[in-house]
Scaffold this motif. Structure first.
Motif, PDB file in Angstrom:
ATOM      1  N   ASN A 106      36.471  38.882  40.398  1.00 40.66           N
ATOM      2  CA  ASN A 106      37.210  37.792  41.409  1.00 40.66           C
ATOM      3  C   ASN A 106      36.847  36.431  41.172  1.00 40.66           C
ATOM      4  O   ASN A 106      35.420  36.191  40.560  1.00 40.66           O
ATOM      5  CB  ASN A 106      36.962  37.854  43.059  1.00 40.66           C
ATOM      6  N   THR A 126      40.253  35.546  46.499  1.00 44.95           N
ATOM      7  CA  THR A 126      40.944  35.613  47.419  1.00 44.95           C
ATOM      8  C   THR A 126      40.689  37.267  47.060  1.00 44.95           C
ATOM      9  O   THR A 126      40.799  37.826  46.043  1.00 44.95           O
ATOM     10  CB  THR A 126      41.959  35.424  48.096  1.00 44.95           C
ATOM     11  N   GLY A 127      41.539  37.786  48.574  1.00 43.27           N
ATOM     12  CA  GLY A 127      41.327  39.684  48.532  1.00 43.27           C
ATOM     13  C   GLY A 127      40.645  40.115  48.962  1.00 43.27           C
ATOM     14  O   GLY A 127      39.441  40.112  49.100  1.00 43.27           O
ATOM     15  N   HIS A 212      44.848  41.089  45.020  1.00 42.54           N
ATOM     16  CA  HIS A 212      44.939  39.498  45.442  1.00 42.54           C
ATOM     17  C   HIS A 212      45.260  39.186  46.776  1.00 42.54           C
ATOM     18  O   HIS A 212      46.866  38.905  45.736  1.00 42.54           O
ATOM     19  CB  HIS A 212      44.172  38.951  44.747  1.00 42.54           C
ATOM     20  N   PHE A 292      43.626  33.340  37.678  1.00 41.73           N
ATOM     21  CA  PHE A 292      42.893  32.863  38.840  1.00 41.73           C
ATOM     22  C   PHE A 292      43.226  31.573  38.965  1.00 41.73           C
ATOM     23  O   PHE A 292      43.305  30.482  40.048  1.00 41.73           O
ATOM     24  CB  PHE A 292      41.169  33.486  38.781  1.00 41.73           C
ATOM     25  N   ARG A 337      43.157  31.926  52.506  1.00 41.84           N
ATOM     26  CA  ARG A 337      42.915  32.963  51.324  1.00 41.84           C
ATOM     27  C   ARG A 337      41.942  34.050  51.921  1.00 41.84           C
ATOM     28  O   ARG A 337      41.608  33.857  52.925  1.00 41.84           O
ATOM     29  CB  ARG A 337      41.788  32.320  50.618  1.00 41.84           C
TER      30      ARG A 337
END
Length: 442
Positions: A106, A126-127, A212, A292, A337
């Protein structure tokens, strides 16, 4: 003493004229510089890309840059780990890992920071299945105030590990980090437009069913941009057109709109609504290092708070209502997020799954009332500030939000009893002179 120019951070919210900027090329040179500073009774602060919006890196004594301490020194393909020198920028790390078929699990939406700086301030992507970047750390080596190296791993010293990964540079100079990595997957990135009421209704599903997920709320608009990234079996596609469109729309065109708002603040409402209507639907397939991060050429001020995930719906409703009633002259979207909980003492996601809500204001425009009101609002929802972003919380409020803060400050005192790694900003932030600590380092 060498003559130095004034240093300023990316957002130009912090500046200083250090006595000297130090550029070590090895851990041994870092030790030498720390010993030098201690003998001269001077302080050192370490600076990376200058992407923190506070004065956290400011120093009138020595400013240490790790820009010559970069690169992946070891990649273990059996254990899926990478050992990295601390000054390595995230975009360079992505390229070096990608060349070997690997990536970080990430990343955030900006990748110019150094790996050590990003981890030390709690930078995140984010995720909800993923923690901030610090959760990828397996061990790290720092140079202490004694000028000695100290390697800290969770298996060897869990207490010091959880205290030290996110430490704002207060325990020493991080020189090397070992992180977990993954074989680089291909992702499907989708961007779409939702009504705000539909976002609220579908938010739990969007959070749980996407690897995500993030969203952008536009002031004075009922439209929301939704972005998701999920694993894909398709081959990565050429992203030249995508990058060109992003450069034109998200940078050149948005800067023109931002300048219009700065010169004519009354246009903020209409321009925010125009930006929301311009959101298109798109789907692209690519590798993580291509998807990303987003290039940011439009400069801004930023404040970001983490709140418990269960509070996100009511907080977003309250934010929209406050913007409508207060009529702030703001057109930047609000970024939301999701981050998995962790065990790091100074992490805004400490022991709670979190929603991070970020507020931006274009450079040159007044932000104080907007940020101040949003900060007060989010304190109603147990908001914790991102350490690299602007905030006004004092020690008493921070201690209520970070239950391990006193223990962290005790460890800081043990490792740096003379305050070699302090500056005025962190002394004020943690009220060190009122806690029996040394306000003056010698």
């Amino acid at each position: 003493m060498k003559e130095t120019r004034e240093w300023k951070n990316w957002s130009e919210t912090a500046h200083c004229k250090p006595r000297e900027v130090l550029f070590p090329t090895s851990a041994e040179e870092v030790c030498d510089y720390v010993n030098m500073a201690r003998k001269e009774q001077r302080r050192i602060r370490v600076v990376g890309a200058g992407h923190s919006f506070t004065e956290i890196a400011v120093s009138e004594d020595y400013l240490m840059s790790l820009d010559h301490l970069t690169g992946v020194t070891h990649l273990d393909k059996e254990l899926n780990t990478a050992t990295i020198l601390a000054g390595t920028r995230l975009h360079e790390l992505s390229k070096q890992l990608a060349a070997e078929g690997y990536s970080q699990e990430n990343l955030g939406d900006i990748n110019v920071q150094s790996i050590a700086g990003a981890i030390s301030t709690g930078t995140h992507g984010t995720g909800i299945k993923f923690g901030n970047l610090a959760t990828q750390v397996l061990s790290f080596t720092l140079v202490t105030a004694k000028g000695e190296t100290l390697t800290i791993a969770k298996e060897q010293d869990e207490t010091l590990f959880h205290a030290g990964v996110i430490s704002l540079g207060l325990l020493g100079v991080i020189v090397e980090i070992t992180i977990s990595v993954i074989p680089a997957p291909t992702y499907k990135l989708t961007s779409s437009k939702y009504k705000f009421r539909d976002l609220l209704e579908q938010l739990p599903t969007l959070i749980e069913q996407n690897r995500h997920f993030e969203c952008f709320l536009f002031p004075y608009s009922d439209l929301v941009q939704i972005k998701t990234m999920n694993l894909s079996e398709q081959a990565p596609q050429s992203l030249r057109k995508h990058r060109m469109e992003a450069l034109i729309v998200e940078n050149h065109l948005f800067k023109l709109l931002s300048e219009t708002v700065r010169l004519f603040p009354s246009t903020s409402r209409s321009i925010s609504r125009l930006s929301a209507k311009a959101i298109g639907s798109s789907t692209i397939h690519g590798k993580s290092f291509d998807l990303f991060a987003t290039e940011r050429r439009v400069r801004f001020r930023e404040m970001e708070y983490s709140i418990p995930l269960e509070n996100v719906k009511v907080a977003l409703i309250a934010i929209r209502e406050k913007i409508e009633t207060a009529r702030y002259q703001v057109h930047f979207p609000i970024e939301v997020r999701m981050v998995k909980q962790d065990q790091f003492w100074l992490s805004p996601a400490y022991k709670r799954n979190s929603a991070y809500i970020a507020f931006h204001m274009y450079k040159g425009m007044p932000y104080e009332n907007y940020f101040g009101d949003m900060e007060k609002l989010l304190q109603n929802y147990q908001g914790r500030p991102h350490w690299g972003k602007m905030h006004k919380l004092n020690l008493s409020k921070l201690k209520a939000l970070y239950p391990k803060l006193d223990e962290f400050l005790n460890i800081r005192k043990q490792l740096d009893p003379t305050g070699l790694f302090l500056n005025d900003y962190v002394v004020d932030l943690f009220a060190l002179q009122t806690m029996g600590d040394e306000a003056s380092i010698f």
